[in-house]
Design a protein around this motif. Structure first.
Motif, PDB file in Angstrom:
ATOM      1  N   ALA A  32      40.914  45.429  38.744  1.00 60.40           N
ATOM      2  CA  ALA A  32      40.165  44.241  38.304  1.00 60.40           C
ATOM      3  C   ALA A  32      40.773  43.693  37.020  1.00 60.40           C
ATOM      4  O   ALA A  32      40.925  42.479  36.850  1.00 60.40           O
ATOM      5  N   ALA A  74      42.118  39.914  37.411  1.00 61.45           N
ATOM      6  CA  ALA A  74      41.240  38.827  36.959  1.00 61.45           C
ATOM      7  C   ALA A  74      41.952  37.862  36.021  1.00 61.45           C
ATOM      8  O   ALA A  74      42.617  38.279  35.081  1.00 61.45           O
ATOM      9  N   TRP A 113      34.689  40.750  38.349  1.00 59.41           N
ATOM     10  CA  TRP A 113      35.572  41.162  39.444  1.00 59.41           C
ATOM     11  C   TRP A 113      35.418  42.643  39.760  1.00 59.41           C
ATOM     12  O   TRP A 113      35.567  43.063  40.899  1.00 59.41           O
TER      13      TRP A 113
END
Lengths: 320, 285
Positions: free
Chosen positions: A203, A207, A214
Protein backbone atom coordinates in the motif's frame (compact mmCIF):
# COMPACT_ATOMS: atom_id res chain seq x y z
CA UNK A 1 26.00 -6.21 3.74
CA UNK A 2 27.66 -3.00 4.86
CA UNK A 3 25.23 -0.88 2.90
CA UNK A 4 22.28 -2.86 4.30
CA UNK A 5 23.40 -2.07 7.83
CA UNK A 6 23.47 1.60 6.86
CA UNK A 7 19.97 1.31 5.44
CA UNK A 8 18.85 0.00 8.84
CA UNK A 9 20.70 2.81 10.61
CA UNK A 10 18.91 5.25 8.32
CA UNK A 11 15.56 3.85 9.44
CA UNK A 12 16.62 4.16 13.07
CA UNK A 13 17.72 7.79 12.61
CA UNK A 14 14.43 8.68 10.99
CA UNK A 15 12.24 6.76 13.43
CA UNK A 16 14.14 7.01 16.67
CA UNK A 17 11.03 8.26 18.47
CA UNK A 18 8.77 5.37 17.47
CA UNK A 19 11.52 2.75 17.69
CA UNK A 20 13.01 3.63 21.05
CA UNK A 21 11.77 6.76 22.80
CA UNK A 22 8.13 5.66 22.77
CA UNK A 23 8.64 2.27 24.50
CA UNK A 24 10.92 3.93 27.05
CA UNK A 25 8.13 6.42 27.68
CA UNK A 26 5.59 3.62 28.16
CA UNK A 27 8.03 1.92 30.54
CA UNK A 28 8.55 5.16 32.43
CA UNK A 29 4.79 5.47 32.78
CA UNK A 30 4.61 1.92 34.18
CA UNK A 31 7.30 2.67 36.73
CA UNK A 32 5.59 5.91 37.67
CA UNK A 33 2.27 4.11 38.22
CA UNK A 34 3.98 1.42 40.31
CA UNK A 35 5.74 3.93 42.54
CA UNK A 36 2.60 6.06 42.86
CA UNK A 37 0.47 3.02 43.75
CA UNK A 38 2.96 1.84 46.36
CA UNK A 39 3.17 5.28 47.92
CA UNK A 40 -0.58 5.64 47.96
CA UNK A 41 -1.06 2.18 49.45
CA UNK A 42 1.58 2.82 52.11
CA UNK A 43 0.00 6.12 53.11
CA UNK A 44 -3.51 4.67 53.11
CA UNK A 45 -2.67 1.66 55.25
CA UNK A 46 -0.64 3.83 57.60
CA UNK A 47 -3.57 6.19 58.16
CA UNK A 48 -5.98 3.38 58.92
CA UNK A 49 -3.78 1.48 61.34
CA UNK A 50 -1.88 4.46 62.71
CA UNK A 51 1.27 2.42 62.52
CA UNK A 52 4.26 3.13 60.29
CA UNK A 53 5.38 0.77 57.54
CA UNK A 54 2.25 -1.35 57.68
CA UNK A 55 2.55 -1.90 53.94
CA UNK A 56 5.50 -4.16 54.56
CA UNK A 57 3.35 -6.36 56.75
CA UNK A 58 0.75 -6.66 54.00
CA UNK A 59 3.42 -7.57 51.50
CA UNK A 60 4.85 -10.11 53.89
CA UNK A 61 1.68 -12.16 53.36
CA UNK A 62 3.49 -13.56 50.35
CA UNK A 63 5.49 -15.69 52.76
CA UNK A 64 2.41 -17.90 53.11
CA UNK A 65 2.92 -18.96 49.50
CA UNK A 66 5.24 -21.81 48.66
CA UNK A 67 8.19 -20.18 46.88
CA UNK A 68 8.43 -23.20 44.57
CA UNK A 69 5.17 -22.20 42.87
CA UNK A 70 6.32 -18.63 42.30
CA UNK A 71 8.30 -19.21 39.10
CA UNK A 72 5.24 -19.34 36.86
CA UNK A 73 3.67 -16.41 38.71
CA UNK A 74 6.64 -14.14 38.21
CA UNK A 75 7.40 -15.17 34.65
CA UNK A 76 3.76 -14.90 33.68
CA UNK A 77 3.80 -11.44 35.20
CA UNK A 78 6.84 -10.52 33.16
CA UNK A 79 5.11 -11.67 29.99
CA UNK A 80 1.86 -10.04 31.03
CA UNK A 81 3.29 -6.63 31.77
CA UNK A 82 4.94 -6.68 28.36
CA UNK A 83 1.60 -7.18 26.57
CA UNK A 84 0.75 -3.48 26.36
CA UNK A 85 4.08 -2.88 24.62
CA UNK A 86 3.32 -5.52 22.01
CA UNK A 87 -0.09 -4.05 21.40
CA UNK A 88 1.24 -0.54 20.84
CA UNK A 89 4.14 -1.86 18.76
CA UNK A 90 1.64 -3.50 16.42
CA UNK A 91 0.28 -0.05 15.53
CA UNK A 92 3.73 1.51 15.43
CA UNK A 93 5.05 -1.04 12.93
CA UNK A 94 1.94 -0.83 10.79
CA UNK A 95 2.07 2.95 10.48
CA UNK A 96 5.82 2.93 10.09
CA UNK A 97 5.62 0.53 7.13
CA UNK A 98 2.68 2.43 5.69
CA UNK A 99 4.79 5.59 5.54
CA UNK A 100 8.06 3.93 4.67
CA UNK A 101 7.70 3.90 0.88
CA UNK A 102 5.29 6.81 0.70
CA UNK A 103 6.69 9.72 2.72
CA UNK A 104 9.85 10.03 0.68
CA UNK A 105 7.80 10.13 -2.51
CA UNK A 106 5.64 12.86 -1.08
CA UNK A 107 8.55 15.08 -0.04
CA UNK A 108 10.52 14.06 -3.17
CA UNK A 109 13.53 12.92 -1.15
CA UNK A 110 13.14 9.62 -3.01
CA UNK A 111 15.23 11.28 -5.71
CA UNK A 112 18.09 11.61 -3.26
CA UNK A 113 17.85 7.99 -2.08
CA UNK A 114 17.58 6.83 -5.68
CA UNK A 115 20.75 8.72 -6.59
CA UNK A 116 22.74 6.25 -4.50
CA UNK A 117 23.85 2.77 -5.57
CA UNK A 118 21.22 0.87 -3.59
CA UNK A 119 18.85 -1.57 -5.22
CA UNK A 120 15.17 -1.00 -4.67
CA UNK A 121 14.87 -4.55 -3.35
CA UNK A 122 17.35 -3.73 -0.60
CA UNK A 123 15.54 -0.49 0.17
CA UNK A 124 12.20 -2.25 0.60
CA UNK A 125 13.74 -5.15 2.54
CA UNK A 126 15.49 -2.70 4.87
CA UNK A 127 12.09 -1.21 5.75
CA UNK A 128 10.68 -4.69 6.37
CA UNK A 129 13.60 -5.72 8.56
CA UNK A 130 13.54 -2.40 10.43
CA UNK A 131 9.82 -2.79 11.14
CA UNK A 132 9.62 -6.48 11.89
CA UNK A 133 12.96 -7.11 13.61
CA UNK A 134 14.87 -3.95 14.50
CA UNK A 135 11.94 -2.10 16.09
CA UNK A 136 10.84 -5.17 18.13
CA UNK A 137 14.41 -5.76 19.32
CA UNK A 138 14.60 -2.16 20.54
CA UNK A 139 11.17 -2.47 22.15
CA UNK A 140 12.27 -5.65 23.95
CA UNK A 141 15.30 -3.69 25.19
CA UNK A 142 12.93 -1.04 26.54
CA UNK A 143 10.79 -3.77 28.13
CA UNK A 144 13.93 -5.18 29.76
CA UNK A 145 14.85 -1.75 31.14
CA UNK A 146 11.32 -1.24 32.48
CA UNK A 147 11.06 -4.67 34.06
CA UNK A 148 14.51 -4.40 35.60
CA UNK A 149 13.42 -1.17 37.26
CA UNK A 150 10.16 -2.75 38.46
CA UNK A 151 12.04 -5.78 39.82
CA UNK A 152 14.44 -3.50 41.66
CA UNK A 153 11.52 -1.64 43.22
CA UNK A 154 10.03 -5.00 44.24
CA UNK A 155 13.39 -5.99 45.71
CA UNK A 156 13.42 -2.88 47.89
CA UNK A 157 9.85 -3.48 49.06
CA UNK A 158 10.73 -7.12 49.88
CA UNK A 159 13.78 -5.99 51.79
CA UNK A 160 11.73 -3.60 53.86
CA UNK A 161 9.22 -6.40 54.48
CA UNK A 162 11.84 -8.93 55.58
CA UNK A 163 11.08 -11.30 52.74
CA UNK A 164 14.03 -13.39 51.52
CA UNK A 165 14.54 -11.71 48.16
CA UNK A 166 16.33 -14.57 46.49
CA UNK A 167 13.88 -17.28 47.54
CA UNK A 168 10.79 -15.29 46.66
CA UNK A 169 11.89 -13.16 43.70
CA UNK A 170 15.24 -13.59 42.01
CA UNK A 171 15.32 -17.35 42.38
CA UNK A 172 11.95 -18.15 40.79
CA UNK A 173 11.80 -15.19 38.36
CA UNK A 174 13.83 -15.55 35.21
CA UNK A 175 13.72 -12.17 33.45
CA UNK A 176 16.67 -12.88 31.18
CA UNK A 177 15.06 -15.96 29.71
CA UNK A 178 11.77 -14.08 29.34
CA UNK A 179 13.46 -11.35 27.32
CA UNK A 180 15.31 -13.86 25.15
CA UNK A 181 12.03 -15.66 24.65
CA UNK A 182 10.40 -12.38 23.61
CA UNK A 183 13.19 -11.72 21.13
CA UNK A 184 12.74 -15.17 19.67
CA UNK A 185 8.98 -14.66 19.63
CA UNK A 186 9.46 -11.58 17.50
CA UNK A 187 11.65 -13.52 15.09
CA UNK A 188 8.76 -15.97 14.64
CA UNK A 189 6.24 -13.14 14.72
CA UNK A 190 8.06 -11.54 11.77
CA UNK A 191 7.17 -14.58 9.66
CA UNK A 192 3.65 -14.80 11.03
CA UNK A 193 2.96 -11.14 10.26
CA UNK A 194 4.66 -11.22 6.85
CA UNK A 195 1.36 -10.97 4.90
CA UNK A 196 0.24 -7.98 7.01
CA UNK A 197 3.57 -6.18 6.83
CA UNK A 198 3.92 -7.04 3.15
CA UNK A 199 0.46 -5.63 2.52
CA UNK A 200 1.36 -2.41 4.35
CA UNK A 201 4.52 -2.09 2.25
CA UNK A 202 2.54 -2.69 -0.92
CA UNK A 203 0.00 0.00 0.00
CA UNK A 204 2.84 2.35 0.88
CA UNK A 205 4.58 1.72 -2.42
CA UNK A 206 1.42 1.83 -4.50
CA UNK A 207 -0.62 4.73 -3.09
CA UNK A 208 -0.25 8.10 -4.79
CA UNK A 209 -2.11 9.50 -1.81
CA UNK A 210 -3.80 8.15 1.34
CA UNK A 211 -1.83 4.92 1.86
CA UNK A 212 -3.88 4.20 4.99
CA UNK A 213 -7.05 3.97 2.93
CA UNK A 214 -5.37 1.71 0.39
CA UNK A 215 -4.17 -0.56 3.16
CA UNK A 216 -7.43 -0.77 5.10
CA UNK A 217 -10.23 -0.45 2.55
CA UNK A 218 -9.56 -3.53 0.37
CA UNK A 219 -9.49 -6.11 3.20
CA UNK A 220 -12.51 -4.50 4.87
CA UNK A 221 -14.46 -4.48 1.60
CA UNK A 222 -13.47 -8.08 1.01
CA UNK A 223 -14.68 -9.03 4.47
CA UNK A 224 -17.95 -7.15 4.00
CA UNK A 225 -18.46 -8.84 0.65
CA UNK A 226 -17.99 -12.24 2.28
CA UNK A 227 -20.43 -11.39 5.03
CA UNK A 228 -22.96 -10.22 2.48
CA UNK A 229 -22.62 -13.30 0.28
CA UNK A 230 -23.03 -15.52 3.31
CA UNK A 231 -26.13 -13.60 4.36
CA UNK A 232 -27.88 -14.33 1.07
CA UNK A 233 -28.07 -17.99 2.11
CA UNK A 234 -27.47 -19.16 -1.45
CA UNK A 235 -23.90 -19.77 -0.69
CA UNK A 236 -22.53 -20.69 2.69
CA UNK A 237 -18.82 -20.41 3.00
CA UNK A 238 -17.48 -21.92 6.13
CA UNK A 239 -14.79 -19.33 6.35
CA UNK A 240 -14.80 -15.80 7.61
CA UNK A 241 -12.50 -13.13 6.32
CA UNK A 242 -13.04 -11.20 9.55
CA UNK A 243 -11.80 -14.14 11.58
CA UNK A 244 -8.89 -14.66 9.26
CA UNK A 245 -7.76 -11.05 9.56
CA UNK A 246 -8.40 -10.97 13.31
CA UNK A 247 -6.53 -14.20 13.92
CA UNK A 248 -3.63 -13.05 11.86
CA UNK A 249 -3.25 -9.73 13.64
CA UNK A 250 -4.00 -10.87 17.19
CA UNK A 251 -2.90 -14.45 16.89
CA UNK A 252 0.80 -13.82 16.79
CA UNK A 253 3.17 -15.46 19.20
CA UNK A 254 3.96 -12.45 21.35
CA UNK A 255 1.54 -11.99 24.25
CA UNK A 256 -0.71 -9.33 22.82
CA UNK A 257 -3.86 -10.01 24.77
CA UNK A 258 -3.83 -10.56 28.44
CA UNK A 259 -7.48 -10.81 29.26
CA UNK A 260 -8.50 -12.16 32.57
CA UNK A 261 -12.10 -13.26 32.49
CA UNK A 262 -12.81 -15.10 35.66
CA UNK A 263 -10.19 -17.78 35.82
CA UNK A 264 -9.42 -17.69 32.15
CA UNK A 265 -6.29 -16.11 30.91
CA UNK A 266 -5.70 -15.63 27.26
CA UNK A 267 -2.32 -14.92 25.88
CA UNK A 268 -2.11 -14.49 22.15
CA UNK A 269 -4.03 -17.28 20.53
CA UNK A 270 -3.37 -19.67 23.38
CA UNK A 271 -6.03 -20.03 25.97
CA UNK A 272 -5.74 -21.73 29.32
CA UNK A 273 -7.30 -21.66 32.76
CA UNK A 274 -5.79 -21.03 36.14
CA UNK A 275 -5.57 -24.71 36.94
CA UNK A 276 -3.43 -25.39 33.94
CA UNK A 277 -0.88 -22.74 34.67
CA UNK A 278 2.07 -24.96 35.29
CA UNK A 279 4.15 -23.73 32.42
CA UNK A 280 4.43 -20.57 30.39
CA UNK A 281 2.27 -19.93 27.32
CA UNK A 282 5.34 -19.21 25.22
CA UNK A 283 8.13 -21.73 25.25
CA UNK A 284 10.88 -22.48 22.78
CA UNK A 285 8.84 -25.48 21.74
CA UNK A 286 5.62 -23.59 20.97
CA UNK A 287 7.61 -21.07 18.93
CA UNK A 288 8.96 -23.74 16.63
CA UNK A 289 5.59 -25.42 16.49
CA UNK A 290 4.28 -22.38 14.62
CA UNK A 291 6.15 -23.48 11.55
CA UNK A 292 4.06 -26.63 11.38
CA UNK A 293 0.86 -24.61 10.90
CA UNK A 294 -0.32 -24.43 7.27
CA UNK A 295 -1.58 -20.90 8.08
CA UNK A 296 1.96 -19.80 8.72
CA UNK A 297 3.09 -20.94 5.28
CA UNK A 298 0.10 -19.47 3.45
CA UNK A 299 0.87 -16.18 5.14
CA UNK A 300 4.50 -16.31 4.14
CA UNK A 301 3.50 -17.02 0.55
CA UNK A 302 1.16 -14.03 0.37
CA UNK A 303 3.68 -11.88 2.19
CA UNK A 304 6.39 -12.67 -0.33
CA UNK A 305 4.07 -11.82 -3.22
CA UNK A 306 3.06 -8.49 -1.66
CA UNK A 307 6.67 -7.57 -0.98
CA UNK A 308 7.75 -8.50 -4.49
CA UNK A 309 5.00 -6.25 -5.88
CA UNK A 310 6.06 -3.42 -3.56
CA UNK A 311 9.64 -3.72 -4.85
CA UNK A 312 8.47 -3.83 -8.46
CA UNK A 313 6.40 -0.66 -8.08
CA UNK A 314 9.19 1.10 -6.21
CA UNK A 315 11.60 0.24 -8.98
CA UNK A 316 9.59 0.82 -12.12
CA UNK A 317 6.93 3.37 -11.48
CA UNK A 318 7.61 6.77 -12.98
CA UNK A 319 6.90 9.27 -10.22
CA UNK A 320 6.02 12.25 -12.38
CA UNK B 1 37.31 6.11 -24.08
CA UNK B 2 33.91 5.36 -25.53
CA UNK B 3 30.79 7.46 -25.20
CA UNK B 4 29.38 8.23 -21.80
CA UNK B 5 25.87 8.28 -23.21
CA UNK B 6 24.66 6.86 -26.47
CA UNK B 7 21.00 7.32 -27.38
CA UNK B 8 19.45 5.94 -30.56
CA UNK B 9 15.79 6.38 -31.41
CA UNK B 10 14.98 7.27 -27.82
CA UNK B 11 11.21 7.50 -27.39
CA UNK B 12 8.86 8.18 -24.54
CA UNK B 13 5.17 8.79 -24.71
CA UNK B 14 2.91 9.84 -21.86
CA UNK B 15 -0.85 9.58 -22.11
CA UNK B 16 -1.49 12.55 -24.40
CA UNK B 17 1.96 13.85 -25.11
CA UNK B 18 5.11 12.69 -26.79
CA UNK B 19 7.94 13.58 -24.43
CA UNK B 20 10.75 12.16 -26.53
CA UNK B 21 10.30 11.64 -30.25
CA UNK B 22 12.94 9.39 -31.76
CA UNK B 23 15.93 11.19 -30.31
CA UNK B 24 19.57 10.42 -31.16
CA UNK B 25 22.51 11.93 -29.32
CA UNK B 26 25.90 11.16 -27.87
CA UNK B 27 27.71 12.57 -24.89
CA UNK B 28 31.47 12.21 -24.84
CA UNK B 29 33.67 12.03 -21.77
CA UNK B 30 35.13 15.21 -20.34
CA UNK B 31 32.34 17.45 -21.60
CA UNK B 32 29.88 19.74 -19.86
CA UNK B 33 26.65 19.51 -21.78
CA UNK B 34 23.81 21.97 -21.45
CA UNK B 35 20.47 20.31 -22.15
CA UNK B 36 18.30 23.29 -22.88
CA UNK B 37 14.68 23.61 -23.85
CA UNK B 38 11.41 25.24 -22.89
CA UNK B 39 9.17 23.76 -20.22
CA UNK B 40 7.67 20.47 -21.28
CA UNK B 41 10.22 19.97 -24.05
CA UNK B 42 11.35 16.60 -22.74
CA UNK B 43 14.48 17.60 -20.81
CA UNK B 44 13.50 15.98 -17.56
CA UNK B 45 12.20 12.89 -19.35
CA UNK B 46 15.54 12.52 -21.12
CA UNK B 47 17.41 12.83 -17.84
CA UNK B 48 15.08 10.36 -16.14
CA UNK B 49 15.67 7.86 -18.92
CA UNK B 50 19.43 8.31 -18.51
CA UNK B 51 19.12 7.72 -14.77
CA UNK B 52 16.90 4.66 -15.16
CA UNK B 53 13.97 6.38 -13.49
CA UNK B 54 11.58 5.93 -16.36
CA UNK B 55 10.97 3.36 -19.05
CA UNK B 56 11.63 4.31 -22.67
CA UNK B 57 11.63 3.01 -26.20
CA UNK B 58 14.70 2.81 -28.39
CA UNK B 59 18.28 2.25 -27.36
CA UNK B 60 20.11 3.95 -24.55
CA UNK B 61 23.49 3.15 -23.07
CA UNK B 62 24.98 5.03 -20.15
CA UNK B 63 28.60 4.13 -19.40
CA UNK B 64 27.97 0.93 -21.31
CA UNK B 65 25.02 -0.07 -19.11
CA UNK B 66 21.31 -0.27 -19.73
CA UNK B 67 19.88 2.20 -17.20
CA UNK B 68 16.64 0.30 -16.85
CA UNK B 69 18.18 -3.12 -16.23
CA UNK B 70 21.29 -2.18 -14.28
CA UNK B 71 20.24 0.88 -12.39
CA UNK B 72 21.81 0.24 -9.02
CA UNK B 73 25.15 -0.64 -10.64
CA UNK B 74 24.93 2.45 -12.79
CA UNK B 75 24.55 4.61 -9.69
CA UNK B 76 28.11 3.67 -8.68
CA UNK B 77 29.33 5.86 -11.53
CA UNK B 78 26.52 8.32 -11.98
CA UNK B 79 25.42 11.03 -9.55
CA UNK B 80 22.52 13.37 -9.82
CA UNK B 81 20.96 16.35 -8.16
CA UNK B 82 17.31 16.68 -9.06
CA UNK B 83 16.77 20.03 -7.45
CA UNK B 84 17.57 21.58 -4.12
CA UNK B 85 14.48 20.42 -2.31
CA UNK B 86 15.14 16.71 -2.30
CA UNK B 87 17.29 16.11 0.75
CA UNK B 88 15.10 14.53 3.43
CA UNK B 89 14.18 17.14 6.00
CA UNK B 90 14.74 14.99 9.08
CA UNK B 91 18.28 14.02 8.13
CA UNK B 92 21.18 15.52 10.07
CA UNK B 93 24.29 16.69 8.25
CA UNK B 94 26.62 14.17 9.90
CA UNK B 95 24.09 11.41 9.24
CA UNK B 96 23.99 12.32 5.56
CA UNK B 97 27.78 12.09 5.37
CA UNK B 98 27.84 8.79 7.30
CA UNK B 99 25.10 7.30 5.18
CA UNK B 100 26.59 8.16 1.81
CA UNK B 101 29.97 6.93 3.05
CA UNK B 102 28.32 3.69 4.14
CA UNK B 103 26.52 2.94 0.89
CA UNK B 104 28.73 4.51 -1.77
CA UNK B 105 32.01 2.80 -2.62
CA UNK B 106 33.43 5.92 -4.29
CA UNK B 107 32.65 8.47 -1.61
CA UNK B 108 35.47 10.31 0.15
CA UNK B 109 34.60 11.60 3.60
CA UNK B 110 37.68 13.87 3.63
CA UNK B 111 36.58 15.60 0.45
CA UNK B 112 33.05 16.11 1.69
CA UNK B 113 34.38 17.47 4.98
CA UNK B 114 36.66 19.88 3.12
CA UNK B 115 33.72 21.27 1.16
CA UNK B 116 31.55 21.49 4.25
CA UNK B 117 34.26 23.28 6.22
CA UNK B 118 34.01 26.15 3.78
CA UNK B 119 30.34 26.63 4.59
CA UNK B 120 28.49 27.64 7.72
CA UNK B 121 26.71 24.28 7.89
CA UNK B 122 26.91 22.66 11.34
CA UNK B 123 27.30 18.88 11.45
CA UNK B 124 24.45 18.41 13.89
CA UNK B 125 21.87 20.49 12.02
CA UNK B 126 18.89 18.89 10.42
CA UNK B 127 18.22 19.62 6.77
CA UNK B 128 14.98 21.38 7.69
CA UNK B 129 16.97 23.88 9.77
CA UNK B 130 19.17 24.85 6.82
CA UNK B 131 18.46 27.59 4.31
CA UNK B 132 17.82 26.61 0.72
CA UNK B 133 21.29 27.75 -0.23
CA UNK B 134 22.87 25.67 2.52
CA UNK B 135 20.91 22.59 1.47
CA UNK B 136 22.28 23.05 -2.03
CA UNK B 137 25.80 23.41 -0.59
CA UNK B 138 25.35 20.23 1.44
CA UNK B 139 24.02 18.29 -1.52
CA UNK B 140 26.84 19.53 -3.71
CA UNK B 141 29.42 18.64 -1.05
CA UNK B 142 28.04 15.08 -0.90
CA UNK B 143 27.98 14.73 -4.66
CA UNK B 144 31.38 16.29 -5.33
CA UNK B 145 32.95 13.90 -2.83
CA UNK B 146 31.85 11.00 -5.04
CA UNK B 147 34.28 10.01 -7.73
CA UNK B 148 31.68 9.55 -10.46
CA UNK B 149 32.00 9.47 -14.23
CA UNK B 150 28.76 11.27 -14.94
CA UNK B 151 27.03 13.99 -12.98
CA UNK B 152 23.47 14.92 -13.93
CA UNK B 153 22.07 18.21 -12.69
CA UNK B 154 18.41 19.00 -13.27
CA UNK B 155 17.75 22.64 -12.37
CA UNK B 156 20.24 22.35 -9.52
CA UNK B 157 20.07 26.01 -8.51
CA UNK B 158 16.35 26.63 -8.79
CA UNK B 159 15.22 29.12 -6.17
CA UNK B 160 18.73 30.04 -5.03
CA UNK B 161 19.97 33.60 -4.95
CA UNK B 162 22.63 34.78 -7.35
CA UNK B 163 25.51 34.45 -4.85
CA UNK B 164 24.80 30.78 -4.21
CA UNK B 165 24.27 30.11 -7.91
CA UNK B 166 27.64 31.62 -8.84
CA UNK B 167 29.37 29.77 -6.05
CA UNK B 168 27.66 26.52 -7.03
CA UNK B 169 28.97 26.60 -10.58
CA UNK B 170 32.36 27.88 -9.48
CA UNK B 171 32.96 24.97 -7.14
CA UNK B 172 31.66 22.59 -9.76
CA UNK B 173 34.15 23.87 -12.29
CA UNK B 174 37.14 24.41 -10.01
CA UNK B 175 36.89 21.61 -7.50
CA UNK B 176 35.12 18.86 -9.34
CA UNK B 177 35.31 18.91 -13.09
CA UNK B 178 38.23 17.34 -14.97
CA UNK B 179 38.75 15.56 -18.29
CA UNK B 180 37.65 12.25 -16.77
CA UNK B 181 34.25 13.53 -15.75
CA UNK B 182 31.17 14.49 -17.64
CA UNK B 183 28.39 16.77 -16.55
CA UNK B 184 24.91 17.27 -17.99
CA UNK B 185 23.01 20.33 -16.82
CA UNK B 186 19.53 21.61 -17.45
CA UNK B 187 18.61 25.06 -16.29
CA UNK B 188 16.51 28.04 -17.22
CA UNK B 189 19.27 30.43 -16.30
CA UNK B 190 21.29 29.78 -19.44
CA UNK B 191 23.32 33.00 -19.17
CA UNK B 192 24.84 31.82 -15.94
CA UNK B 193 26.18 28.56 -17.25
CA UNK B 194 27.09 29.34 -20.81
CA UNK B 195 30.72 30.09 -19.93
CA UNK B 196 31.16 26.64 -18.39
CA UNK B 197 29.44 24.61 -21.10
CA UNK B 198 31.39 22.76 -23.76
CA UNK B 199 28.40 21.33 -25.62
CA UNK B 200 24.83 22.32 -26.34
CA UNK B 201 21.78 20.15 -26.83
CA UNK B 202 18.63 22.11 -27.61
CA UNK B 203 15.45 20.14 -27.24
CA UNK B 204 11.96 21.11 -28.26
CA UNK B 205 8.75 19.09 -28.42
CA UNK B 206 10.69 15.93 -27.79
CA UNK B 207 13.17 16.50 -30.62
CA UNK B 208 16.79 17.58 -30.58
CA UNK B 209 16.94 20.73 -32.66
CA UNK B 210 20.55 21.65 -32.08
CA UNK B 211 23.43 19.40 -31.13
CA UNK B 212 26.74 21.17 -31.24
CA UNK B 213 29.89 22.11 -29.36
CA UNK B 214 30.59 25.63 -28.12
CA UNK B 215 33.57 25.90 -30.51
CA UNK B 216 31.26 25.15 -33.40
CA UNK B 217 28.75 27.66 -32.18
CA UNK B 218 31.22 30.51 -32.56
CA UNK B 219 32.22 29.27 -36.00
CA UNK B 220 28.74 28.55 -37.25
CA UNK B 221 26.66 31.32 -35.79
CA UNK B 222 27.29 35.02 -36.18
CA UNK B 223 25.32 38.01 -35.02
CA UNK B 224 25.45 41.19 -37.07
CA UNK B 225 24.25 44.56 -35.89
CA UNK B 226 22.83 46.27 -38.97
CA UNK B 227 21.70 49.84 -39.54
CA UNK B 228 18.07 50.15 -40.76
CA UNK B 229 19.04 51.06 -44.35
CA UNK B 230 20.89 47.76 -44.79
CA UNK B 231 18.25 45.64 -43.08
CA UNK B 232 16.55 44.44 -46.25
CA UNK B 233 19.86 43.38 -47.70
CA UNK B 234 20.54 41.38 -44.57
CA UNK B 235 17.10 39.77 -44.72
CA UNK B 236 17.82 38.49 -48.21
CA UNK B 237 20.71 36.46 -46.78
CA UNK B 238 18.16 34.43 -44.84
CA UNK B 239 19.00 35.11 -41.22
CA UNK B 240 17.86 32.68 -38.57
CA UNK B 241 16.38 35.40 -36.51
CA UNK B 242 16.13 39.15 -36.23
CA UNK B 243 15.48 41.51 -33.37
CA UNK B 244 15.60 45.24 -32.88
CA UNK B 245 17.78 47.07 -30.39
CA UNK B 246 18.07 50.87 -30.12
CA UNK B 247 16.82 51.39 -33.64
CA UNK B 248 19.28 48.93 -35.09
CA UNK B 249 18.60 45.40 -36.22
CA UNK B 250 20.43 42.36 -34.94
CA UNK B 251 20.47 39.41 -37.30
CA UNK B 252 21.57 35.94 -36.41
CA UNK B 253 23.07 33.86 -39.21
CA UNK B 254 23.81 30.16 -39.35
CA UNK B 255 26.85 29.27 -41.46
CA UNK B 256 26.98 32.49 -43.45
CA UNK B 257 30.23 33.90 -44.83
CA UNK B 258 31.79 36.11 -42.19
CA UNK B 259 33.42 38.38 -44.80
CA UNK B 260 30.08 39.10 -46.42
CA UNK B 261 28.42 39.72 -43.08
CA UNK B 262 31.14 42.12 -41.98
CA UNK B 263 30.07 44.47 -44.78
CA UNK B 264 26.62 44.77 -43.21
CA UNK B 265 27.73 45.81 -39.76
CA UNK B 266 29.44 44.88 -36.55
CA UNK B 267 29.91 41.14 -35.88
CA UNK B 268 29.37 39.38 -32.54
CA UNK B 269 29.38 35.89 -31.18
CA UNK B 270 25.78 35.19 -30.20
CA UNK B 271 25.03 34.32 -26.59
CA UNK B 272 23.54 30.93 -25.88
CA UNK B 273 20.37 32.65 -24.76
CA UNK B 274 20.00 34.50 -28.07
CA UNK B 275 20.81 31.37 -29.98
CA UNK B 276 18.20 29.53 -27.95
CA UNK B 277 15.49 32.10 -28.66
CA UNK B 278 16.38 32.13 -32.36
CA UNK B 279 16.36 28.36 -32.83
CA UNK B 280 13.17 27.97 -30.83
CA UNK B 281 11.44 30.58 -33.02
CA UNK B 282 12.81 29.07 -36.18
CA UNK B 283 11.29 25.75 -35.17
CA UNK B 284 7.86 27.27 -34.89
CA UNK B 285 7.52 28.63 -31.38
Amino acid sequence: MKSFSFLLRREFWENRGAFFTLPLGIGGFFVFIAVAALTAAATFIEEIDGERFMLTKAVAEIKKVDPATLDVVWNLNLLGTSAIFHMVLLFVVFFYLLGSLYDDRRDRSILFWKSLPISDANTVLSKLVAGSLLAPALWVAAIAITQTTLLLITTIVFWLSDIPVYDYLWGPADPLETWLLLLASYAVQAFWMLPVWGWALLASSFARSKPFLWAVAPPVLLAVAYTWINATQYLRIDFSVWTMIGNRILGGVVPIQFNIEGDNVQIGSMRFTDDDVTELPITWGTLLERFTWPDMWWGILFGVVFIALAIYIRRYRDES
Amino acid sequence: MSDIIKARGLRKRYKNTVALDDVDFDVHPGRIVGLIGPNGAGKTTALKAILGLTSFGGELEVIGLDPMKERSRLMNDVCFIADVAVLPRWLRVHQAVNFVEGVHPRFSREKAQRFLDRTKIKPNSRVKELSKGMIAQLHLALVMAIDAKLLVLDEPTLGLDILFRKEFYNSLLNDYFDEERTIIITTHQVEEIEHILTDLLFIKDGKIILDTTMEDVSERFTEVMVAPDLADEARQMKPLHEREIFGKFVFLFDGADQMELAELGELHNPSVADLFVATMKENGA
